[in-house]
Design an enzyme around this catalytic site. Structure first.
Site, PDB file in Angstrom:
ATOM      1  N   LYS A   7       0.870  -1.172   0.000  1.00 19.91           N
ATOM      2  CA  LYS A   7       0.000   0.000   0.000  1.00 19.91           C
ATOM      3  C   LYS A   7       0.911   1.228   0.000  1.00 19.91           C
ATOM      4  CE  LYS A   7      -3.927   1.874   2.679  1.00 19.91           C
ATOM      5  NZ  LYS A   7      -4.820   1.627   3.844  1.00 19.91           N
ATOM      6  N   SER A  34      -9.685   1.693   2.808  1.00 23.05           N
ATOM      7  CA  SER A  34      -8.816   2.460   1.955  1.00 23.05           C
ATOM      8  C   SER A  34      -7.760   1.648   1.228  1.00 23.05           C
ATOM      9  CB  SER A  34      -8.122   3.533   2.787  1.00 23.05           C
ATOM     10  OG  SER A  34      -7.306   2.930   3.782  1.00 23.05           O
ATOM     11  N   SER A  78      -9.901  -0.834   6.985  1.00 28.06           N
ATOM     12  CA  SER A  78      -9.341  -0.735   5.634  1.00 28.06           C
ATOM     13  C   SER A  78      -8.597  -1.952   5.107  1.00 28.06           C
ATOM     14  CB  SER A  78      -8.434   0.485   5.531  1.00 28.06           C
ATOM     15  OG  SER A  78      -9.228   1.640   5.430  1.00 28.06           O
TER      16      SER A  78
HETATM   17  N1  GLN Z   1     -13.327   4.023   6.339  1.00 30.38           N
HETATM   18  C1  GLN Z   1     -12.643   4.400   7.537  1.00 30.38           C
HETATM   19  C2  GLN Z   1     -12.187   5.828   7.444  1.00 30.38           C
HETATM   20  O1  GLN Z   1     -12.383   6.408   6.440  1.00 30.38           O
HETATM   21  C3  GLN Z   1     -11.478   3.494   7.802  1.00 30.38           C
HETATM   22  C4  GLN Z   1     -10.287   3.794   6.989  1.00 30.38           C
HETATM   23  C5  GLN Z   1      -9.110   2.978   7.361  1.00 30.38           C
HETATM   24  O2  GLN Z   1      -9.236   1.945   8.022  1.00 30.38           O
HETATM   25  N2  GLN Z   1      -7.954   3.470   6.985  1.00 30.38           N
HETATM   26  O3  GLN Z   1     -11.641   6.377   8.340  1.00 30.38           O
END
Ligand code: GLN
Length: 485
Positions: A78, A153, A177
């Site tokens: 990532k 994400s 995510s």
């Molecule tokens: N969807 C959640 C957020 O936008 C989690 C994102 C994540 O785990 N990085 O914060």
């Protein structure tokens, strides 16, 4: 069977048996990425030169008699793991020109284990999102249906692995995510206990919630990677000094007597009935393997999203203050003075969702509001943790859906941030409590993958991988690949 159809576990075996070399495998996958990724947009950078030199080195190490489960195994990171000499963008215009001067501990550990890095994967900007649509580099498409989101994400990681562009990838999970994109693309992904994997060199979103973990095609693939990623790191003060379990050995333990808890709050309104049915079908399968089932309650679940969307933006507003146009990344043109430099660099460098979070976070932390929002949210966080501690007195693992809905259409929830925040309902509690969570494939609705989540007490990653692996020994959902890939 083509090389790209092999799982990480198969690849590990095939490399050891010298059925093909790491160089042959990497070249094959790099060609596949070139041919197919334009449909998905899952890579931000393809590191062909680095990959080929790492593959050559892995082949040489093997020729010298070295063994090692990951020696020559292709992966990608990532794009928030600092990778020395390689752009590390965090999906943001702010870091589009940032070449990391050092390796994140996760990157370093996997490279030492002999992994070959094929590139850097697309993601929501600064890991904020559940759809991978907020990336500066454009949305990622779900290989199961190119008109739908892959989740976020870590959407690039999920799409690339699901499309068989590579066998496994790293991701991070602040509120879901790793697990949510794994669920939406038919992968297995695990978020370890907070502190199990070093955060050093991971660009921070919300430091008290962020954890790195693998996304792959099966629990055994995840075990292979987690074994190499996890462990104490003196460079990360929140890394826990506790010996690592043997995750591969844990895979094969019998499930007889396993106590599974089904939290009623995770099967409430808002859940797609077909996903509820798929989840209960998993429970039936686990019963056949000797598990017992109990209904439980996690009564503070209803407050989790509100608490998370105060705490995560608060920490983000602080973490992102370092991007000021002076020290890292984007700087506006012709600044008139220092204030103009700060303001325009940030206004031009950050996207809308990131700005929204910075505003919310700065507000929640400001004098007069701190007690009303941030402190209250921290109290809720403790209650949520206590719910889990109490539940794990009675059960060994908790099982639930990973997401309330399957993958939605690109653009569908773009103008409604709250609708997207609600998709995190089942995943964010594990981050707030710090416990480990895993998502595994559990079937399909209208041709779209469904994931089931398993949660366990602190440091019981081995248990999660064990349950998922045993399930995957008697079912085939996780072996399904999207057509066209
Ligand atoms: N969807 C959640 C957020 O936008 C989690 C994102 C994540 O785990 N990085 O914060």
């Amino acid at each position: 069977m083509d090389m790209h159809q092999l799982s990480l576990t198969d690849i590990s075996r095939a490399l050891a048996a010298k059925e093909f070399s790491a160089s042959e495998l990497s070249s094959h996958l790099l060609a596949r990425i070139k041919a197919l990724d334009p449909q998905l947009n899952s890579f931000i950078s393809v590191t062909e030169e680095l990959a080929l030199s790492q593959a050559k080195a892995a082949d040489a190490r093997r020729a010298n008699g070295e063994t090692g489960a990951l020696l020559g195994a292709p992966i990608a990171h990532k794009d928030l793991f600092c990778t020395q000499g390689v752009r590390t963008s965090c999906g943001s215009k702010m870091l589009d020109n940032f070449i990391a001067p050092y390796n994140a501990t996760v990157v370093e550990k996997l490279a030492d284990a002999g992994c070959v890095t094929l590139g850097k994967l697309n993601m929501d900007e600064f890991a904020m999102g559940s759809a991978n649509e907020s990336s500066h580099y454009g949305a990622v498409k779900n290989p199961w249906d190119l008109t739908r989101v892959p989740g976020g994400s870590s959407g690039g990681s999920a799409a690339a692995v699901a499309a068989r562009l590579l066998p496994a990838a790293t991701g991070t999970d602040t509120g879901g995510s790793i697990r949510q994109p794994a669920a939406l693309t038919n992968l297995t992904g695990i978020k370890p206990t907070y502190g199990r994997v070093s955060r050093w060199g991971m660009i921070a979103y919300a430091s008290s919630l962020d954890q790195a973990g693998p996304l792959a095609r099966s629990a055994s693939d995840c075990a292979l990677l987690l074994q190499a990623m996890a462990g104490f790191d003196p460079k990360d003060s929140t890394s826990v000094e506790q010996p690592l379990d043997d995750y591969l050995a844990a895979l094969n333990l019998p499930l007889k007597g396993l106590r599974i808890g089904l939290p009623k709050e995770y099967f409430a309104a808002g859940l797609d009935g077909r996903i509820a049915a798929a989840t209960l079908a998993v429970v039936e399968e686990l019963k056949k393997l000797g598990a017992t089932v109990k209904d439980i309650s996690l009564p503070n679940t209803q407050h989790a999203i509100a608490a998370y969307y105060v705490i995560a933006p608060a920490e983000a507003s602080s973490n992102l203050s370092r991007f000021d146009g002076v020290r890292f990344g984007y700087r506006c043109e012709n600044p008139q003075n220092l204030e103009d430099l700060y303001k325009r660099s940030r206004a031009e460098g950050f996207g809308d969702e990131v700005k929204r979070r910075i505003l919310v976070g700065a507000y929640a932390l400001s004098a007069g509001y701190y007690d009303a929002y941030y402190l209250q949210a921290q109290k809720i966080r403790r209650l949520i943790k206590n719910d889990f501690v109490a539940a794990f007195q009675e059960v060994d693992v908790i099982l639930s859906p990973t997401t309330p809905n399957p993958a939605w259409k690109l653009g569908e929830k773009n103008n409604d941030p709250v609708a997207q925040y609600l998709e995190d309902i089942y995943t964010i509690t594990a981050n707030l409590a710090g416990i480990p969570g895993l998502s595994m494939p559990a079937g399909f609705v209208d041709g779209l993958p469904v994931g089931v989540q398993l949660l366990a007490p602190y440091f019981q990653e081995g248990r999660l991988l064990n349950v998922a692996h045993q399930y995957q020994q008697v079912t085939a959902w996780h072996t399904q690949a999207p057509t066209g890939f």
